[in-house]
Design a protein around this motif. Structure first.
Motif, mmCIF file in Angstrom:
data_model
loop_
_atom_site.group_PDB
_atom_site.id
_atom_site.type_symbol
_atom_site.label_atom_id
_atom_site.label_comp_id
_atom_site.label_asym_id
_atom_site.label_seq_id
_atom_site.Cartn_x
_atom_site.Cartn_y
_atom_site.Cartn_z
ATOM 1 N N PRO A 67 0.751 -0.995 -0.038
ATOM 2 C CA PRO A 67 -0.080 0.129 -0.081
ATOM 3 C C PRO A 67 0.936 1.072 0.027
ATOM 4 O O PRO A 67 2.096 1.356 0.429
ATOM 5 C CB PRO A 67 -0.752 -0.151 1.190
ATOM 6 N N ASP A 68 0.109 2.332 -0.521
ATOM 7 C CA ASP A 68 0.911 3.719 -0.495
ATOM 8 C C ASP A 68 -0.141 4.679 -0.136
ATOM 9 O O ASP A 68 -0.935 4.980 -0.830
ATOM 10 C CB ASP A 68 1.434 4.096 -1.764
ATOM 11 N N CYS A 123 2.130 3.462 3.496
ATOM 12 C CA CYS A 123 1.974 2.373 4.409
ATOM 13 C C CYS A 123 2.720 2.437 5.533
ATOM 14 O O CYS A 123 3.744 3.434 5.442
ATOM 15 C CB CYS A 123 2.316 0.993 3.717
ATOM 16 N N TYR A 124 2.772 1.516 6.578
ATOM 17 C CA TYR A 124 3.708 1.484 7.597
ATOM 18 C C TYR A 124 4.894 1.091 7.121
ATOM 19 O O TYR A 124 4.951 0.099 6.331
ATOM 20 C CB TYR A 124 3.317 0.378 8.553
ATOM 21 N N PRO A 125 6.021 1.951 7.197
ATOM 22 C CA PRO A 125 7.077 1.580 6.333
ATOM 23 C C PRO A 125 7.858 0.348 6.443
ATOM 24 O O PRO A 125 8.413 -0.175 5.419
ATOM 25 C CB PRO A 125 8.267 2.636 7.426
ATOM 26 N N ILE A 126 7.867 -0.461 7.366
ATOM 27 C CA ILE A 126 8.349 -1.808 7.488
ATOM 28 C C ILE A 126 7.857 -2.880 6.296
ATOM 29 O O ILE A 126 8.176 -3.805 5.855
ATOM 30 C CB ILE A 126 8.159 -2.808 8.656
ATOM 31 N N PHE A 127 6.309 -2.527 5.759
ATOM 32 C CA PHE A 127 5.888 -3.055 4.582
ATOM 33 C C PHE A 127 6.632 -2.947 3.681
ATOM 34 O O PHE A 127 6.916 -4.031 2.757
ATOM 35 C CB PHE A 127 4.323 -2.589 4.259
ATOM 36 N N ARG A 128 7.241 -1.931 3.300
ATOM 37 C CA ARG A 128 7.978 -1.588 2.173
ATOM 38 C C ARG A 128 9.446 -2.083 2.314
ATOM 39 O O ARG A 128 10.061 -2.611 1.452
ATOM 40 C CB ARG A 128 7.834 -0.079 1.735
ATOM 41 N N THR A 129 9.901 -1.830 3.334
ATOM 42 C CA THR A 129 11.634 -2.177 3.872
ATOM 43 C C THR A 129 11.802 -3.621 3.681
ATOM 44 O O THR A 129 12.834 -4.008 3.242
ATOM 45 C CB THR A 129 11.901 -1.487 5.300
ATOM 46 N N GLY A 130 10.818 -4.300 4.307
ATOM 47 C CA GLY A 130 11.057 -5.671 4.423
ATOM 48 C C GLY A 130 11.051 -6.362 3.200
ATOM 49 O O GLY A 130 11.891 -7.227 3.040
ATOM 50 N N VAL A 131 10.472 -6.058 2.185
ATOM 51 C CA VAL A 131 10.253 -6.348 0.809
ATOM 52 C C VAL A 131 11.621 -5.947 0.045
ATOM 53 O O VAL A 131 12.567 -6.650 -0.501
ATOM 54 C CB VAL A 131 8.992 -5.722 -0.094
ATOM 55 N N GLU A 132 12.022 -4.609 0.390
ATOM 56 C CA GLU A 132 13.476 -4.262 -0.281
ATOM 57 C C GLU A 132 14.498 -4.913 0.256
ATOM 58 O O GLU A 132 15.491 -5.239 -0.317
ATOM 59 C CB GLU A 132 13.316 -2.753 -0.012
ATOM 60 N N PRO A 176 3.959 0.123 -5.465
ATOM 61 C CA PRO A 176 2.883 0.735 -4.567
ATOM 62 C C PRO A 176 1.319 0.664 -5.110
ATOM 63 O O PRO A 176 1.384 0.704 -6.419
ATOM 64 C CB PRO A 176 3.184 2.306 -4.812
ATOM 65 N N MET A 177 0.410 0.346 -4.371
ATOM 66 C CA MET A 177 -0.826 0.094 -4.556
ATOM 67 C C MET A 177 -1.498 1.660 -3.847
ATOM 68 O O MET A 177 -1.679 1.573 -2.731
ATOM 69 C CB MET A 177 -1.391 -0.812 -3.935
ATOM 70 N N ALA A 190 6.697 10.031 5.422
ATOM 71 C CA ALA A 190 7.383 8.839 6.064
ATOM 72 C C ALA A 190 6.488 7.471 5.831
ATOM 73 O O ALA A 190 7.226 6.531 5.896
ATOM 74 C CB ALA A 190 7.456 9.009 7.738
ATOM 75 N N PHE A 191 5.416 7.713 5.410
ATOM 76 C CA PHE A 191 4.853 6.591 4.795
ATOM 77 C C PHE A 191 4.528 6.159 3.553
ATOM 78 O O PHE A 191 4.180 5.346 2.870
ATOM 79 C CB PHE A 191 3.428 6.540 5.534
ATOM 80 N N GLY A 192 5.415 6.906 2.734
ATOM 81 C CA GLY A 192 5.337 7.053 1.481
ATOM 82 C C GLY A 192 4.978 8.057 0.624
ATOM 83 O O GLY A 192 4.318 9.071 1.515
ATOM 84 N N GLN A 193 5.122 8.432 -0.820
ATOM 85 C CA GLN A 193 4.692 9.325 -1.455
ATOM 86 C C GLN A 193 3.301 9.793 -1.246
ATOM 87 O O GLN A 193 2.878 10.853 -1.015
ATOM 88 C CB GLN A 193 5.081 9.302 -2.898
#
Length: 389
Positions: A121-122, A124-133, A141-142, A354-357
């Protein structure tokens, strides 16, 4: 000395940055009011604390747990059956997490490789994105748009991207937007995941912090959900046990099994007294959870009324322990606004960027202070005239 390439994309978390600014202000004599990090100030119920106290005095509990006890797995399964109407096989469909953050950081490692795509999601809570990266994959982003009630439009996802994606992360009630998804969304999500062969992770950390007489549920309660994914849950917010780091992953046996395998290689299990505290929490009286939810609802009402009275209109969230507020007045840069707010008032909130664009133009306000402190924050904002500039 050189570090790993995966760390090059990581900086200090926004919460660490805000803490550094807060400490500097406090050292200069400023009394801050911290509404940034979602760290509950409502303690666990007495029977939970009593369990921890009793169990830490037992010297036999200081050995490695290695894995979850049968009693722990069975208690989680019973809780899901009673609370959500979901049947789980304790031995294969339940595993503990050292907090949901731990699971969100590690699940991607079991499902995606370098070059893969995960849908997040965008904002999102930062770890959603960071864990993937950190797992080497690309986080696609959705958008969660205000005009859609912050509900992801699955039909807007490019078909080619969906066909390549291996993991989809979603969370309602949502952090940071506070939105709740209708049943139709989950039905569409399951169909979408089956059509594109995607594993779904639903983070359900706020299902008990739902307001105005409504009640949160579980993604796994929908037909076919367990075929496509898992759900994370946590005792951090609803039971006031954030520092205990107790969470669960439940659902699809293959996905849970992969996570169990990874965890067996990197940790030695959840501290036994905390396993027993978790059992006491989820098998004990539910009144403490209802009281916690009502406390957050009262804080929500006080904040929205007090901030509105000084000229900052904040929408009332339907759930979670946050408010998702549009930037007031002349401000368009959330980080710049947060820093100016801190300097002029000592009130600390989290910038939406901090939660995305998709979070730009907003701030997240955590309901983690008592009602008098929330009113004081509003008064400081009024006196600072930051909204008048």
């Amino acid at each position: 000395m050189t570090g790993s390439k995966r760390m090059e994309a990581l900086g200090a978390s926004i919460f660490s940055e805000l803490t550094d600014h807060r400490n500097r202000l406090q050292a200069a004599g400023v009394k801050t009011i911290d509404l940034s990090i979602g760290s509950p100030n409502i303690p666990p119920a007495g029977h939970i604390i009593d369990t921890i106290r009793r169990e830490i005095e037992n010297p036999e509990n200081y050995m490695y747990a290695i894995k979850d006890t049968a009693a722990f797995d069975e208690a989680v399964a019973q809780w899901y059956r009673t609370r959500y109407g979901v049947a789980l096989v304790p031995e294969t469909e339940v595993t503990s997490l050292l907090g949901s953050q731990d699971g969100l950081a590690h699940l991607a490692m079991t499902l995606v490789d370098s070059g893969d795509i995960a849908l997040v999601p965008d904002p999102c809570y930062p770890i959603f994105r960071t864990g993937v990266e950190l797992a080497g994959a690309a986080a696609h982003p959705m958008p969660q748009k205000r005009e859609n009630g912050y509900i992801i439009d699955l039909n807007a996802i490019d078909t080619e991207i969906a066909d390549r994606a291996k993991l989809l992360i979603v969370s309602y009630p949502n952090n940071p937007t506070t939105a709740m998804a209708p049943p139709a969304f989950y039905e569409a999500l399951i169909a979408f995941a089956k059509r594109h062969d995607i594993v779904v992770l639903h983070d359900n950390a706020y299902s008990d912090l739902v307001f105005d007489g409504k009640r949160g549920g579980s993604f796994l309660a929908f037909p076919g959900a367990k075929d496509v994914g898992v759900e994370f849950n946590s005792l951090s917010k609803s039971y006031g046990m954030a520092g205990c780091r107790i969470g669960f992953a439940v659902g699809n046996a293959e996905v849970v099994g992969r996570l169990k395998c990874l965890k067996s290689n990197i940790d030695y299990g959840l501290f036994l007294p905390l396993q027993k505290a978790a059992i006491a929490a989820i098998t004990g009286p539910y009144d403490c959870v209802r009281e916690t939810a009502m406390a957050y609802q009262r804080r929500r009402d006080v904040l929205c009324e007090a901030f509105g009275a000084v000229g900052w209109q904040v929408e009332r969230p339907p759930a979670t322990m946050f408010c998702w507020a549009r930037l007031p007045g002349r401000f368009t840069d959330s980080r710049a606004f947060v820093l100016e707010l801190m300097e002029k008032t000592g009130v600390i909130v989290t910038p939406g960027i901090a939660f995305g664009q998709g979070g730009e133009g907003h701030v997240r306000i955590a309901l983690v202070q008592d009602e008098p402190a929330i009113r004081q924050a509003a008064e400081r904002i009024r006196k600072s005239r930051i909204l008048d500039d």
